[in-house]
Design a protein around this motif. Sequence first.
Motif, PDB file in Angstrom:
ATOM      1  N   GLU A  19      57.162 -34.494 -22.712  1.00 55.59           N
ATOM      2  CA  GLU A  19      56.725 -35.684 -23.430  1.00 55.59           C
ATOM      3  C   GLU A  19      55.421 -36.245 -22.869  1.00 55.59           C
ATOM      4  O   GLU A  19      54.933 -37.274 -23.343  1.00 55.59           O
ATOM      5  N   LYS A  20      54.856 -35.582 -21.880  1.00 56.14           N
ATOM      6  CA  LYS A  20      53.604 -36.045 -21.289  1.00 56.14           C
ATOM      7  C   LYS A  20      52.441 -35.791 -22.252  1.00 56.14           C
ATOM      8  O   LYS A  20      52.209 -34.646 -22.643  1.00 56.14           O
ATOM      9  N   PRO A  21      51.708 -36.812 -22.641  1.00 60.81           N
ATOM     10  CA  PRO A  21      50.606 -36.656 -23.615  1.00 60.81           C
ATOM     11  C   PRO A  21      49.536 -35.675 -23.163  1.00 60.81           C
ATOM     12  O   PRO A  21      48.965 -34.950 -23.980  1.00 60.81           O
ATOM     13  N   GLN A  22      49.256 -35.634 -21.854  1.00 57.66           N
ATOM     14  CA  GLN A  22      48.189 -34.778 -21.363  1.00 57.66           C
ATOM     15  C   GLN A  22      48.511 -33.292 -21.488  1.00 57.66           C
ATOM     16  O   GLN A  22      47.603 -32.448 -21.437  1.00 57.66           O
ATOM     17  N   LEU A  23      49.802 -32.966 -21.626  1.00 54.43           N
ATOM     18  CA  LEU A  23      50.197 -31.557 -21.760  1.00 54.43           C
ATOM     19  C   LEU A  23      50.253 -31.085 -23.206  1.00 54.43           C
ATOM     20  O   LEU A  23      50.317 -29.871 -23.453  1.00 54.43           O
ATOM     21  N   GLN A  24      50.219 -31.998 -24.157  1.00 54.08           N
ATOM     22  CA  GLN A  24      50.363 -31.614 -25.562  1.00 54.08           C
ATOM     23  C   GLN A  24      49.246 -30.696 -26.054  1.00 54.08           C
ATOM     24  O   GLN A  24      49.527 -29.721 -26.761  1.00 54.08           O
ATOM     25  N   PRO A  25      47.953 -30.957 -25.726  1.00 48.30           N
ATOM     26  CA  PRO A  25      46.911 -30.014 -26.171  1.00 48.30           C
ATOM     27  C   PRO A  25      47.090 -28.610 -25.608  1.00 48.30           C
ATOM     28  O   PRO A  25      46.844 -27.617 -26.302  1.00 48.30           O
ATOM     29  N   LEU A  26      47.529 -28.524 -24.347  1.00 45.89           N
ATOM     30  CA  LEU A  26      47.759 -27.210 -23.737  1.00 45.89           C
ATOM     31  C   LEU A  26      48.894 -26.479 -24.437  1.00 45.89           C
ATOM     32  O   LEU A  26      48.780 -25.281 -24.756  1.00 45.89           O
ATOM     33  N   ILE A  27      50.002 -27.185 -24.692  1.00 47.70           N
ATOM     34  CA  ILE A  27      51.148 -26.578 -25.382  1.00 47.70           C
ATOM     35  C   ILE A  27      50.754 -26.155 -26.795  1.00 47.70           C
ATOM     36  O   ILE A  27      51.096 -25.053 -27.247  1.00 47.70           O
ATOM     37  N   PHE A  28      50.005 -27.017 -27.477  1.00 43.01           N
ATOM     38  CA  PHE A  28      49.569 -26.705 -28.841  1.00 43.01           C
ATOM     39  C   PHE A  28      48.698 -25.453 -28.861  1.00 43.01           C
ATOM     40  O   PHE A  28      48.918 -24.539 -29.665  1.00 43.01           O
ATOM     41  N   GLY A  29      47.717 -25.394 -27.981  1.00 40.65           N
ATOM     42  CA  GLY A  29      46.817 -24.242 -27.946  1.00 40.65           C
ATOM     43  C   GLY A  29      47.533 -22.951 -27.587  1.00 40.65           C
ATOM     44  O   GLY A  29      47.272 -21.896 -28.182  1.00 40.65           O
ATOM     45  N   LEU A  30      48.448 -23.027 -26.622  1.00 37.49           N
ATOM     46  CA  LEU A  30      49.186 -21.849 -26.187  1.00 37.49           C
ATOM     47  C   LEU A  30      50.050 -21.285 -27.300  1.00 37.49           C
ATOM     48  O   LEU A  30      50.004 -20.076 -27.597  1.00 37.49           O
TER      49      LEU A  30
END
Length: 312
Positions: A19-30
């Motif tokens: 749920e950490k906002p800073q990890l969402q772009p990384l998860i999305f891209g991966l």
Amino acid sequence: MEPENDTQISEFFLLGFSEKPQLQPLIFGLFLSMYLITAFGNMLIILAISTDPNLHTPMYFFLSNLSFVDICFTSTTIPKMLMNTQKESKVITYAGCVTQIYFLILFAVLDVFLLSVMAYDRFVAICHPLHYTIIMNPLLCGLLVLVSWVMCILNSLLQSLMMLRLSFCTHLRPYIPHFFCELNEMIQIACSDTFLNNLVMYFAAVLLGGGPFAGILYSYSKTVSSIRRISSAQGKYKAFSTCASHLSVVCLFYCTMLGVYLSSAAPQSSHSSAVVSVMYTVVTPMLNPFIYSLRNRDIKRGLKRIIGVPVM
């Protein structure tokens, strides 16, 4: 339990990985990268097989079906997960959850059936080479795929209907500690009696998962025995190379599926179960085109024709 707390809710919340906002772009891209690789790679396999007359054989007919199922399998979960990473609300409707479970079970079990059919094809090709074209005729190949589809559709329909009989408590927040609606997780968060659901789920897992796996083991035990009786080293290598790719996919798929259910059975393991689920829902379908193409000269030749590379 009070009647007003035991009713049918309209939506669930998919927690995903973090749920950490800073990890969402990384998860999305991966996951977007893995999804595109899966779709593009399996589509290339389908195009290579359909456009090359030399690949119009039972083995490649089953492989093209497996590639199609893998595209559908990942498309059942990943697009919704990508949408959720871009939104603050990670809601999935009750109808959407049941629909996702239906198609997830359908394509997961269909993967198992197609892998067992491919094992049978290799068994006939190596153990009964003189009768291969007679046994593996187009009618039988079509029937094997058709029966697989029918059995998987009926199983998915049964599991989805069993899901509809469950009720969920409105006084509890309907969180699913996963990035998709997984049947076992849904049963665990239900407030009504789940004995019958668990019984049907595990019976189907043993019958439709264990049965084909036993068939695969039997087929390859006979196949390995036949390969050992081949006198020439070149003949042994050629026979083994036709089975190595399929064996790799079988081991990868079954080992990850086993890991999911072992991790879900352990206490406080919802997050680890979600991580392991990535292996069989995303990673395995993504690796299948590489596994089958890197060790297969016929597929390589078909792929070169599609992309315009001169075939030597």
